[in-house]
Design an enzyme around this catalytic site. Structure first.
Site, PDB file in Angstrom:
ATOM      1  N   GLY A   1       0.812  -1.202   0.000  1.00  0.00           N
ATOM      2  CA  GLY A   1       0.000   0.000   0.000  1.00  0.00           C
ATOM      3  C   GLY A   1       0.849   1.257   0.000  1.00  0.00           C
ATOM      4  O   GLY A   1       0.437   2.298  -0.490  1.00  0.00           O
TER       5      GLY A   1
ATOM      6  N   ASP B   1       3.292  -2.541  13.813  1.00  0.00           N
ATOM      7  CA  ASP B   1       2.973  -3.268  12.594  1.00  0.00           C
ATOM      8  C   ASP B   1       3.845  -4.513  12.482  1.00  0.00           C
ATOM      9  O   ASP B   1       4.473  -4.760  11.460  1.00  0.00           O
ATOM     10  CB  ASP B   1       3.149  -2.354  11.382  1.00  0.00           C
ATOM     11  CG  ASP B   1       2.361  -2.838  10.171  1.00  0.00           C
ATOM     12  OD1 ASP B   1       1.475  -3.715  10.344  1.00  0.00           O
ATOM     13  OD2 ASP B   1       2.645  -2.377   9.058  1.00  0.00           O
TER      14      ASP B   1
END
Ligand code: NAG
Ligand code: NAG
Ligand code: NAG
Ligand code: NAG
Ligand code: NAG
Ligand code: NAG
Ligand code: NAG
Ligand code: NAG
Ligand code: NAG
Ligand code: NAG
Length: 878
Positions: free
Chosen positions: A538, A653
């Site tokens: 992304g 993350d």
């Protein structure tokens, strides 16, 4: 929690001091956030006690116990030969004339003190004031050296008649503060008044948890707690003068900034709101009015820098304390007003976002920067210290604007303990000619009417504190009419970030990591040729490239400029990674910021992501022991992040695509774009934040409460452990026959004792049962519902090492006992499809089916808005 504590201790503090000091502190002082324990006002050259314009009582020094005993043999009392109306008040009406070394001695408590010296340079006792040069020392520091109050005042702008110098001296060893005057040869010293006031211990030389950045290197600068400071400027930016009795109890004078603005047009109207002080910005930091007035850029914000300039002496370090507080109705969220701060035309701070720093509106916050001011000519002289701000367009904030509420500038004592600069040359009123060290001097000497700022008295408490300071008395100035006509909502909204074609003259850290030019990067990647792509997500693409004429192989991550969050993540990653070095963290080599590109250059990791070696690739499966070692390495990297730096760093993350493997299969944690600093205070166990992370790995507790702790990383790491064991993705969406959530599935299996059935078929027969049990236990504990029940990363490291030992012991035994693994190890692992179906009997966010997700407590809207979820749409991940 901590606010309550703060209030209680503050209340106790008030109680204590109202009892202990009631005799000396006036009634009104009880309302101030700080009550000085040491407080002296000495009216020099006087033998009586008089009140100043603020009602503070000054004691004459003639018979004072703080004066030397032979005072009448060594000095003279005198009244001024003429009295400017502006200074026709205590303590300027009399002076002590000193012909030989002369020491005032104050009994004080240990700690930092303001020392304020008052000078009104006119002829006294038929002595020509132009001949007065002297030294002032205190506590081993030289405050003034061959100082001429006469020359200093003559050069001041705007014109003034008198001078108040403020110093801060830390009283360390004994509870004595001496202030010694020594005339230069064939000269004499004089002083009109001396004020000593204590201050909170960590007000200006804060404890180690407060970072002061050195400009331009952006490394942490430690102010030695033995330094002395001189206050040069203390400004209520965009507001009026704040009188000393309206300060927070230390009698500091806050002046308007009008005389120092270089280009500054607008400021929003003052709003009468109450400010929420915090533990990091306690109520004594600055008065409320400083935080409720401010200067912003107005509607032409893209055309100019909001700029101030301040004459200072070269050859010293300067501490700039910038005070911020958002109170305007328009700005309530992060990334609405983001700006760059330049000090002396060098970048001091990128991505300055007051809401992000403070956590919300009406919460004040201050930032400290230190810069060395050098003299290009190599001789001591006055230089201009510039402060400028410009909208941080790279962050695509909602408004192109900047803000400043208050400013303090201090000079730091040099290695020799001196704060003294050279005298300015004499500036005469109407004469043309050379004497102009201060730039853009205007030859009009305004006779200003000065506000008097002197207060009530305190005589001798048993505990005394000293403080020195300097302030210039100046005409009280009204806020410029020009500014008040600016509408407050006239910022340029940046609806389209591409509007600006400016390239940011970036100055990210260049000493800690290298800055690459765009040419270097395009040549390293053949102009971002698709053949060089080694990953995508992304955020954009990752390319493999060669730099330094092919000598070094690197991974080049080019952030997609259309990602809104990208700029901040870019900044975060550079900020974090350039300071962190660990065997199990990916090293950042440099970055490129030309042309609004956001490119990061890392060590190339020859074996790519951990996930590539687990599933969805044709790579040779990694043996179990090596998988364990990789897990241990990654766990160590995370442990370092959590505990190795001054403040906890939460990765946010953690996932198998963010664990990379170098050519020796050493695991390295990567991708710090989402990282967040953990809470500063021990009492504060979490940081509140918008939920970010990757689908399938997000701690459900974090998701529900939006409170981030390092235990959220532990949860995600637990998911990775089961990925490694089972070789399947954290989430499988499109195959109804498969359990959606790996975490749920693995925990259920572990509890039912059927973990061996879900192990990666490639590991068949490899895992010793006791090792598997331990590994399952570690993984299960990481995935516990409540963060507090999960282990810390150090326990995880330990548990995995233990699992490895169990494995090695079992293998040894198997060899010794016949060369084969125990029969139990050979039990076939069930293929994935045979796993237990998950039941979804609670509302945890990431369990059960896709429909269930949309019914979860968090709105689907938010899910979509998170850029990280784009990785779901693009399962290639990276
Ligand atoms: C005054 O007293 C100080 C010490 O208290 C001494 O050093 C100094 O010489 C004395 N001055 C005179 C003129 O006696
Ligand atoms: C100060 O001067 C007076 C008279 O001149 C003298 O009697 C006294 O001893 C002196 N004191 C000191 C400390 O020098
Ligand atoms: C101070 O006195 C000197 C002579 O003693 C004179 O020249 C000078 O103008 C006076 N200065 C002021 C500011 O009055
Ligand atoms: C003190 O300063 C004056 C003027 O700045 C200078 O003329 C004089 O020589 C200096 N004296 C010493 C001892 O430095
Ligand atoms: C302060 O001055 C007094 C008198 O001059 C001296 O006796 C004392 O040692 C000094 N103390 C310090 C800490 O300098
Ligand atoms: C100053 O710092 C040193 C160590 O850097 C510390 O030991 C000392 O206690 C500090 N002193 C004060 C007054 O804070
Ligand atoms: C102090 O602040 C109050 C309230 O803002 C104001 O009314 C008052 O005039 C101020 N006092 C001085 C001396 O400026
Ligand atoms: C900015 O504000 C000034 C004064 O309010 C106005 O004259 C000017 O037209 C405005 N400029 C823009 C670009 O809106
Ligand atoms: C703002 O100041 C910085 C640093 O001095 C400079 O690089 C930049 O060009 C300035 N921008 C404008 C619009 O003046
Ligand atoms: C810094 O910027 C200001 C204006 O923004 C300029 O006047 C000054 O010359 C610059 N200083 C240096 C050292 O470049």
């Amino acid at each position: 929690m901590f606010t309550i504590t703060l209030h209680i201790s503050f209340f106790l503090y008030l109680l204590f001091y109202t009892t202990a000091a009631a005799a000396t502190i006036g009634d009104t002082a009880n309302a101030t956030p700080y009550i000085p324990s040491d407080y002296f006002l000495l009216d020099c050259g006087s033998s009586s006690s008089l009140n100043d314009a603020e009602g503070r009582k000054w004691s004459g020094d003639a018979r004072s116990k703080f004066s030397p005993s032979n005072i009448s043999n060594t000095s003279l009392e005198s009244t001024a030969s003429k009295q400017d109306p502006s200074v026709n008040r205590v303590p300027y009406m009399t002076a002590r004339i000193i012909h030989s070394q002369f020491t005032y001695t104050f009994p004080v408590s240990i700690g930092p003190k303001f020392i304020r010296l008052y000078f009104y340079p006119v002829n006294y006792s038929n002595l020509d004031i132009a001949n007065s040069f002297f030294y002032v020392t205190s506590g081993g520091y030289t405050l003034l050296s061959n100082f001429s109050a006469f020359l200093t005042v003559s050069a001041m702008k705007p014109a003034v008649a008198s001078l108040r110098k403020e110093f801060i001296v830390n009283v360390r060893n004994n509870q004595i503060l001496n202030i010694t005057f020594l005339p230069s040869p064939n000269s004499y010293a004089f002083v009109n008044g001396i004020e000593v006031v204590s201050m909170p211990e960590n007000l200006y030389i804060p404890g180690s948890d407060h970072q002061i950045l050195l400009v331009p290197n952006q490394i942490v600068f430690n102010i030695d707690n033995s330094s002395a400071l001189e206050t040069l400027y203390r400004l209520n930016v965009g507001g009026n003068e704040v009188s000393i009795t309206n300060d927070t109890g230390m009698f500091r004078l806050w002046l308007p900034d009008d005389d120092y603005t270089y280009s500054a047009y607008g400021f929003p109207p003052h709003r009468e709101v109450s400010i929420q002080y915090t533990k990091d910005t306690p109520p004594y930091t600055a008065p409320q009015i400083v935080y409720t007035t401010s200067r912003t850029m107005g509607n032409d914000s893209l055309r100019y820098n909001l700029t101030w300039k301040f004459p200072v002496d070269s050859g010293f370090y300067y501490l700039l304390r910038l005070h911020f507080c958002e109170i305007q109705l328009e700005v309530t969220l992060e990334n609405q007003r983001v700006f760059i701060i330049y000090i002396n035309n060098q970048t001091a701070q990128r991505g300055a976002d007051v809401i992000q720093w403070s956590g919300g509106t009406r919460i004040p916050v201050f930032k400290d920067y230190v810069i060395m001011v050098t003299d290009p000519d190599g001789r001591q002289s006055k230089q201009d210290l510039w402060l400028a701000m410009y909208p941080e367009l790279d962050f695509r904030p909602e408004y192109a604007d900047a803000i400043l509420n208050g400013l303090e500038i201090f000079k730091l004592s040099g290695k020799d303990g001196s704060l003294a600069g050279a005298n300015p040359e004499l500036v005469l009123s109407p004469l043309p000619g050379p004497p102009t060290l201060s730039p853009q001097k205007k030859n009009n000497k305004k006779t200003s009417s000065l506000p008097v700022i002197i207060g009530t008295v305190v005589g001798g408490g048993s505990v005394l504190v000293f403080i020195l300071g300097f302030l210039i008395f100046r005409r009280r100035r009204r806020v410029k009419a020009l500014g008040s006509t600016q509408p407050k909502s006239s910022w340029v909204p940046l609806s389209d970030g591409s509007k600006s074609t400016k390239t940011s003259g970036s100055s990210l850290p260049s000493d800690l990591c290298r800055r690459f030019s765009l040419e270097e990067i395009t040549s390293a990647t053949c102009n971002f040729d698709d053949n060089f792509v080694i990953g995508a997500g992304g955020f954009g693409n990752v390319y493999k490239g060669h730099i330094d004429n092919g000598a070094t192989t690197v991974a080049i991550k080019r952030l997609n400029p259309s990602s809104n969050q990208g700029a901040r993540e870019f900044q975060t990653e550079i900020g974090m990674l350039s300071k962190l070095r660990h065997l199990h963290l990916v090293s950042l080599i440099g970055y490129c910021n030309d042309n609004r590109e956001m490119i990061l250059i890392y060590d190339y990791m020859a074996h790519g992501t951990l996930r590539d070696h687990l599933y969805k690739s044709k790579k040779q499966p990694i043996p179990w022991k090596q998988r364990l070692q990789i897990c241990i390495g990654a766990a160590r990297g995370l442990h370092y992040l959590h505990t190795g730096a001054k403040r906890t760093i939460i990765h946010r993350d953690v996932k198998s695509t963010n664990i990379l493997l170098d050519e020796k299969w050493v695991a390295k944690v990567s991708d710090f774009g989402l990282s967040k600093l953990g809470p500063k205070d021990v009492g504060h166990s979490h940081v509140s934040t918008v939920v970010k992370g990757s689908f399938g790995y997000i701690d459900p507790e974090y998701y529900k409460r939006q409170q981030l702790t390092e235990k959220s990383d532990v949860y995600s790491f637990g998911v990775v452990l089961f990925e490694v064991l089972c070789a399947r993705p954290a989430i499988i969406l499109n195959f109804p026959e498969e359990p959606v959530s790996l975490a749920e599935w693995a925990r259920n299996s572990y509890r039912k004792g059927t973990l061996d059935r879900i192990v990666d078929p490639n590991l068949k027969g490899e895992i010793a049962p006791e090792c598997l049990r331990k590994f399952g236990e570690v993984g299960d504990s990481c995935l516990r519902d409540n963060g507090i029940d999960r282990p810390g990363m150090n326990d995880v490291v330990w548990g995995l090492e233990f699992a490895l030992q169990l494995q090695e012991a079992a293998e040894k035994m198997a060899h010794g006992g016949g060369g084969l693994l125990p029969a139990a190890l050979a039990s076939p692992s069930a293929p994935l499809l045979h796993g237990e179906a998950t039941t979804t009997d609670d509302d945890e966010v990431f369990t059960g089916s896709v429909e269930n997700m949309s019914r979860s407590t968090v709105s689907n809207e938010r899910l979509k808005s998170e850029t990280v979820f784009s990785e779901i749409m693009n399962p290639a991940g990276r």
